[in-house]
Design a protein around this motif. Structure first.
Motif, short mmCIF file in Angstrom:
data_model
loop_
_atom_site.label_atom_id
_atom_site.label_comp_id
_atom_site.label_asym_id
_atom_site.label_seq_id
_atom_site.Cartn_x
_atom_site.Cartn_y
_atom_site.Cartn_z
N ASP A 132 0.80 -1.22 0.00
CA ASP A 132 0.00 0.00 0.00
C ASP A 132 0.84 1.28 0.00
OD1 ASP A 132 -2.47 -1.36 0.05
OD2 ASP A 132 -2.22 -1.71 2.21
N ASN A 133 2.04 1.22 0.58
CA ASN A 133 2.81 2.47 0.74
C ASN A 133 4.10 2.51 -0.08
OD1 ASN A 133 4.71 0.86 2.00
ND2 ASN A 133 4.42 1.70 4.04
N TRP A 134 4.33 1.55 -0.95
CA TRP A 134 5.61 1.43 -1.64
C TRP A 134 6.01 2.70 -2.39
CZ3 TRP A 134 5.45 2.06 -6.91
CH2 TRP A 134 4.21 1.89 -7.53
N TYR A 135 5.02 3.36 -3.02
CA TYR A 135 5.36 4.55 -3.82
C TYR A 135 5.77 5.71 -2.92
CZ TYR A 135 0.47 5.58 -2.69
OH TYR A 135 -0.72 5.77 -2.03
N GLU A 136 5.24 5.73 -1.70
CA GLU A 136 5.65 6.75 -0.73
C GLU A 136 7.06 6.47 -0.21
OE1 GLU A 136 2.59 6.51 2.17
OE2 GLU A 136 1.12 7.64 0.98
N ILE A 137 7.35 5.20 0.04
CA ILE A 137 8.70 4.81 0.51
C ILE A 137 9.74 5.14 -0.55
CG2 ILE A 137 10.17 2.87 1.17
CD1 ILE A 137 8.20 3.50 3.35
N LEU A 138 9.46 4.79 -1.82
CA LEU A 138 10.42 5.05 -2.90
C LEU A 138 10.67 6.54 -3.09
CD1 LEU A 138 9.52 2.48 -5.73
CD2 LEU A 138 11.04 2.21 -3.77
N ALA A 139 9.67 7.36 -2.75
CA ALA A 139 9.79 8.81 -2.94
C ALA A 139 10.56 9.49 -1.81
CB ALA A 139 8.40 9.44 -3.05
N ARG A 140 10.81 8.79 -0.72
CA ARG A 140 11.47 9.41 0.43
C ARG A 140 12.91 9.84 0.09
NH1 ARG A 140 9.69 5.70 5.69
NH2 ARG A 140 7.46 6.25 5.63
N PRO A 141 13.37 10.93 0.69
CA PRO A 141 14.75 11.38 0.48
C PRO A 141 15.74 10.30 0.87
CG PRO A 141 13.47 13.08 1.60
CD PRO A 141 12.61 11.85 1.57
N GLY A 142 16.77 10.13 0.03
CA GLY A 142 17.82 9.16 0.34
C GLY A 142 17.55 7.76 -0.15
N GLU B 36 4.36 10.79 -11.68
CA GLU B 36 5.03 12.09 -11.70
C GLU B 36 6.14 12.14 -10.64
OE1 GLU B 36 4.11 16.83 -10.78
OE2 GLU B 36 2.47 15.37 -10.78
N THR B 37 5.82 11.67 -9.44
CA THR B 37 6.78 11.72 -8.33
C THR B 37 8.00 10.84 -8.57
OG1 THR B 37 4.95 12.12 -6.81
CG2 THR B 37 7.02 11.39 -5.84
N LEU B 38 7.76 9.63 -9.09
CA LEU B 38 8.85 8.66 -9.21
C LEU B 38 9.57 8.71 -10.56
CD1 LEU B 38 7.14 5.58 -7.52
CD2 LEU B 38 8.73 7.22 -6.49
N VAL B 39 8.83 8.96 -11.63
CA VAL B 39 9.43 8.88 -12.97
C VAL B 39 9.74 10.27 -13.54
CG1 VAL B 39 9.13 8.04 -15.33
CG2 VAL B 39 8.27 6.69 -13.41
N GLU B 40 8.73 11.10 -13.65
CA GLU B 40 8.92 12.39 -14.33
C GLU B 40 9.88 13.32 -13.59
OE1 GLU B 40 4.93 12.96 -17.05
OE2 GLU B 40 4.86 13.76 -15.01
N LYS B 41 9.88 13.29 -12.27
CA LYS B 41 10.77 14.17 -11.52
C LYS B 41 12.23 13.72 -11.58
CE LYS B 41 7.65 16.27 -8.15
NZ LYS B 41 7.29 16.41 -6.71
N ASN B 42 12.44 12.45 -11.94
CA ASN B 42 13.80 11.89 -11.91
C ASN B 42 14.37 11.52 -13.27
OD1 ASN B 42 14.11 11.76 -8.92
ND2 ASN B 42 12.32 10.42 -9.10
N THR B 43 13.53 11.51 -14.32
CA THR B 43 14.00 11.16 -15.67
C THR B 43 13.30 12.05 -16.69
OG1 THR B 43 12.29 9.56 -16.34
CG2 THR B 43 14.02 8.75 -14.87
N ASN B 44 13.71 11.91 -17.97
CA ASN B 44 13.02 12.64 -19.04
C ASN B 44 11.91 11.81 -19.68
OD1 ASN B 44 14.77 10.86 -20.33
ND2 ASN B 44 15.35 12.31 -21.95
N ILE B 45 11.56 10.68 -19.07
CA ILE B 45 10.37 9.93 -19.48
C ILE B 45 9.14 10.69 -18.98
CG2 ILE B 45 9.13 7.74 -19.25
CD1 ILE B 45 11.88 6.43 -18.61
N TYR B 46 8.15 10.86 -19.83
CA TYR B 46 7.00 11.67 -19.43
C TYR B 46 5.70 11.04 -19.95
CZ TYR B 46 7.08 13.39 -24.26
OH TYR B 46 7.05 13.48 -25.64
#
Length: 346
Positions: A140-150, A184-194
């Motif tokens: 349920d929370n994996w996308y939030e964990i992956l988005a965390r700093p570090g 947006e949080t995991l892909v677009e903010k970190n790569t040029n994939i959109y």
């Protein structure tokens, strides 16, 4: 003198007979076996089951076909495997890919005239005890964990590998399922994939905007990074996570690309690859295999295909934690030799 001459002839005759027994036509002796090499281009995620399957087939071929088989394997992303044949003109006896649709899209009719759907899988997120927040992450929370700093995570190159474009589509499906901007949080903010709506675009040259994401040519290239602790998480097939004894979380059926009953939900998301210009719709994961028209050892390749599609192949895949279609489904000008092992469609 006569007696010595007769004795000499007898000794020579015995020697000739002995030589015939040692190097004769008895296949079990191994000396008269024909030697052949099978060239196999396969998805990285098939490396472990194919290694076992090839060893077993070699034993089978030596005992039953009178052939000593060696394998020349080239593991890569499936798009790259197909393009070795179509773009680079390389010859292969077997092409086995993690997304069967690559064969009809890119190989039929010029390079092959049939293909077989034979195995399935699902996308999971794998990690180790050393991964940051390893004891917190769940379905349920994996996308939030992956988005965390570090926290760092990886997926394979969508331009080369189905696991890569499937991973990206899973993150877009997560938008629809959770109602959160995971893509947006995991892909677009970190790569040029959109993405434009639910349609994803992968540039021919992928660029990273941050150090959070790691991309490698094929999904198995990331395994060592996670095992060594230099990468926290990666999107991978469940079978590969199991084969490498990695911890993993399963994802909801609405996004893991496992459930054939949710094909319509998956199909809301599509992706265009800069490498091929092709657009692929998200769909349940199904592997495909073919023997190219110009396979150097076509007859032996068909024998290997029979071995893969029969009881031995199904057992090997079960032993390596991967589900097998029963029966496999074949399309096109299906060789007579495998028709009894498959369901022929179209």
């Amino acid at each position: 003198m006569k007696l010595r001459g007769v004795l000499l002839l007898v000794v020579m005759a015995v020697a000739v007979l002995a030589a015939g027994c040692i190097g004769g036509s008895n296949g079990s002796s191994g000396s008269n076996l024909e030697e052949k090499t099978l060239i196999v281009f396969h998805a990285g995620s098939l490396s472990v089951p194919f290694q076992q399957l090839e060893k077993e087939f070699s034993d089978y071929a030596e005992k039953n076909l009178g052939v000593k088989v060696t394998f020349q394997d080239e593991a890569s992303g499936s798009v790259k495997a197909v393009r070795k044949v179509t773009d680079l003109g390389k010859k292969a006896d077997i092409v086995a890919v993690a997304d069967y649709t690559l064969i009809p899209q890119l190989m039929v009719p010029n390079y092959t005239d049939f293909y077989v759907l034979f195995a399935t899988n699902e996308i999971v997120i794998a990690f180790t005890n050393e991964s940051k927040y390893a004891d917190e992450i769940d379905s349920d929370n994996w996308y939030e964990i992956l988005a965390r700093p570090g926290v760092t995570f990886g997926f394979s190159d969508p331009n080369q590998d189905p696991c890569g474009y499937r991973s990206v589509m899973v993150m877009k499906l997560a938008d629809l399922y959770y109602g959160k901007p995971a893509f947006e949080t995991l892909v677009e903010k970190n790569t040029n994939i959109y993405a434009n709506g639910t349609h994803i675009y992968v540039p021919k040259e992928i660029q990273l905007k941050t150090n959070k994401v790691v991309i490698r040519p094929k999904e198995t290239d990331l395994t060592g990074l996670v095992e060594s602790g230099s990468l926290d998480y990666f999107f991978i097939y469940k079978s590969v996570a199991e084969q490498h004894n990695l911890r993993y979380i399963t994802l909801p059926d609405e996004i893991n690309l496992r459930d054939f009953g949710r094909a319509d939900f998956y199909g809301q998301v599509s992706i265009t690859l800069g490498s091929t210009g092709k657009t692929i719709k998200a769909k349940p994961i199904v592997y495909g295999v073919t023997v190219p028209k110009d396979a150097p050892n076509r007859e032996l390749a068909i024998e290997f295909l029979k071995f893969l599609l029969g009881e031995n192949g199904q057992r090997v895949f079960r032993e390596n934690h991967q589900d097998f279609l029963n029966p496999p489904v074949a399309f096109g000008n299906v060789p007579e030799e495998i028709k009894a092992l498959v369901k022929v469609e179209g």
